[in-house]
Design a protein around this motif. Sequence first.
Motif, short mmCIF file in Angstrom:
data_model
loop_
_atom_site.label_atom_id
_atom_site.label_comp_id
_atom_site.label_asym_id
_atom_site.label_seq_id
_atom_site.Cartn_x
_atom_site.Cartn_y
_atom_site.Cartn_z
N ALA A 98 14.36 -0.21 -9.04
CA ALA A 98 14.08 0.69 -10.16
C ALA A 98 12.59 0.92 -10.33
O ALA A 98 12.15 2.05 -10.60
N LEU A 99 11.79 -0.12 -10.19
CA LEU A 99 10.34 0.04 -10.29
C LEU A 99 9.82 0.99 -9.22
O LEU A 99 8.98 1.85 -9.49
N ALA A 100 10.35 0.86 -7.99
CA ALA A 100 9.93 1.76 -6.90
C ALA A 100 10.34 3.20 -7.22
O ALA A 100 9.56 4.14 -6.99
N CYS A 101 11.54 3.39 -7.74
CA CYS A 101 12.00 4.74 -8.09
C CYS A 101 11.16 5.34 -9.20
O CYS A 101 10.85 6.54 -9.20
N GLU A 102 10.78 4.52 -10.15
CA GLU A 102 9.96 4.98 -11.27
C GLU A 102 8.56 5.35 -10.79
O GLU A 102 7.97 6.34 -11.22
N ARG A 103 8.03 4.56 -9.88
CA ARG A 103 6.66 4.77 -9.39
C ARG A 103 6.58 5.90 -8.38
O ARG A 103 5.61 6.66 -8.34
N LEU A 104 7.61 6.03 -7.54
CA LEU A 104 7.63 7.04 -6.47
C LEU A 104 8.62 8.14 -6.85
O LEU A 104 8.41 8.88 -7.78
N ASP A 105 9.70 8.21 -6.12
CA ASP A 105 10.77 9.16 -6.39
C ASP A 105 12.04 8.58 -5.81
O ASP A 105 12.02 8.05 -4.69
N SER A 106 13.13 8.67 -6.54
CA SER A 106 14.38 8.07 -6.06
C SER A 106 14.75 8.56 -4.66
O SER A 106 15.29 7.80 -3.84
N GLY A 107 14.46 9.83 -4.37
CA GLY A 107 14.83 10.39 -3.07
C GLY A 107 14.08 9.79 -1.90
O GLY A 107 14.51 9.93 -0.75
N GLU A 124 0.83 -1.21 0.00
CA GLU A 124 0.00 0.00 0.00
C GLU A 124 0.86 1.26 0.00
O GLU A 124 0.54 2.27 0.63
N VAL A 125 1.96 1.19 -0.73
CA VAL A 125 2.85 2.33 -0.85
C VAL A 125 2.22 3.37 -1.77
O VAL A 125 1.52 3.03 -2.73
N ALA A 126 2.45 4.64 -1.47
CA ALA A 126 1.88 5.73 -2.26
C ALA A 126 2.88 6.87 -2.36
O ALA A 126 3.88 6.92 -1.62
N GLU A 127 2.62 7.79 -3.28
CA GLU A 127 3.50 8.94 -3.46
C GLU A 127 3.72 9.65 -2.13
O GLU A 127 2.79 9.82 -1.33
N GLY A 128 4.97 10.05 -1.90
CA GLY A 128 5.30 10.75 -0.67
C GLY A 128 5.77 9.86 0.45
O GLY A 128 6.32 10.34 1.45
N ALA A 156 16.06 5.94 8.78
CA ALA A 156 14.79 5.73 9.48
C ALA A 156 14.27 7.08 10.00
O ALA A 156 15.05 8.02 10.23
N ARG A 157 12.94 7.26 10.19
CA ARG A 157 11.94 6.20 10.09
C ARG A 157 11.26 6.16 8.74
O ARG A 157 11.21 7.17 8.05
N PHE A 158 10.68 4.98 8.45
CA PHE A 158 10.10 4.75 7.14
C PHE A 158 8.58 4.63 7.22
O PHE A 158 8.03 4.19 8.23
N ASP A 159 7.93 5.00 6.13
CA ASP A 159 6.49 4.78 6.02
C ASP A 159 6.19 3.34 5.62
O ASP A 159 5.15 2.79 5.99
N ARG A 160 7.08 2.76 4.84
CA ARG A 160 6.91 1.39 4.39
C ARG A 160 8.26 0.68 4.41
O ARG A 160 9.29 1.24 4.02
#
Length: 404
Positions: free
Chosen positions: A145-154, A126-130, A195-199
């Motif tokens: 790479a998929l996570a970076c493409e879907r979200l943001d590398s930072g 249930e990861v989302a932008e931000g 840390a800390r992480f949302d996911r």
Amino acid sequence: MAMPADPETDAVRLREAMADAVAQGGVLVDPAWRAAVEAVPRHRFVPGFYLPADERDGQGLTVWKPVTAELDYGRWLAAAYSDTTLITQFDGEEPDWKAPVVRSGGAPTSSSTLPSLVVRMWADSEVAEGHTVLEIGTGTGYSTALACERLDSGDVTSIEVDPRRLEAAADALYGCGYTPTLAVADGLYGYWPEARFDRIVAACSFRSVPPALLAQTRPGGKILLTLSGWIYGYARVLLTVAEDGTAEGALLPGAVSFMAVRTHAAPAFGNPAHWAAGLPDKPRPAQHGPERLMAATDEAHHLRFLVQCGVPNAQLITVGEVVHLVDVVSGSAATLTSGDGGWDVREGGPVRLWERVEGILDAFDAAGRPGPETFVLRVCHGRQLLQHPKMPGLLLPNQTYTGL
């Protein structure tokens, strides 16, 4: 004259076809994940991998043949864009893809997981932008790479225990323009600097939930990981972390397996015959046979997980027609032998291993053979308890793995 091979061009159509195939499985519901699958060049992350040959070697071991663009361009590119797990390393030894060799047997220690499972893991978290994300197990870097493409590398941190694997993944990621935070670190301890992480999402499996992951997740944040054990039962769980650091979540449906984090791998147990030699001569009839655990079914996959919660240090080995349970921690063992009227069991040591297995199977049957999604894992004050309203609670192994 034939045109020279150009994977950057040839891969575009193959990526679209792979996205179509994954979408047919019901995974790519979110258009943003489909766009990520169509955008990330998987072939950049798998310059070489092994595929099983049709034949086995003289000892019955699987023969693994290396596949690279230089050896067979068409096969390499087609496999890179198939919804298939590609083995990239055995026994922790990094291959020389410039001069790869055929190998027999071995334990896979790194791979590029099939894309449908990668996307499923990210979607199930249930990861989302931000969201800030910790990925445990960079592997080839394709999932990263998929996570970076879907979200943001930072917002993406990915850790890998094998420095050579991480170096190769970093080269591929940076070469594609992705700049996540990467580090060589053991997933058991997460990664405190970010840390800390949302996911937190793990691309490996654990025997129980590492406490560091709870401490590194924001209240309300979620942890998606696969639980496994030495009987090779697996369960996925999505935990939500509370303000007080406890966590709770239901098991997810479906049969999924991941390689165990290396420090949780099953220990060597020696010769099963040595263990069997010390057991009582007189057997008893078994109430349940081992075929319920060994069948190629989703229920057997689920049962192995439940059973290993009850006998967390046991390993299941078949030699000829004899099934052995060996517990290297307590020194307990059991053997099951098939006879005319069913199975006979001999067991010895401080833990009656098969008797405990039978108790779990009895409780499972009495509860109506419930599926994974009906179980809830609660992590609180050092205890990790798997609960079902119609079954007794099952404890996951503690962090020192010395038994229940």
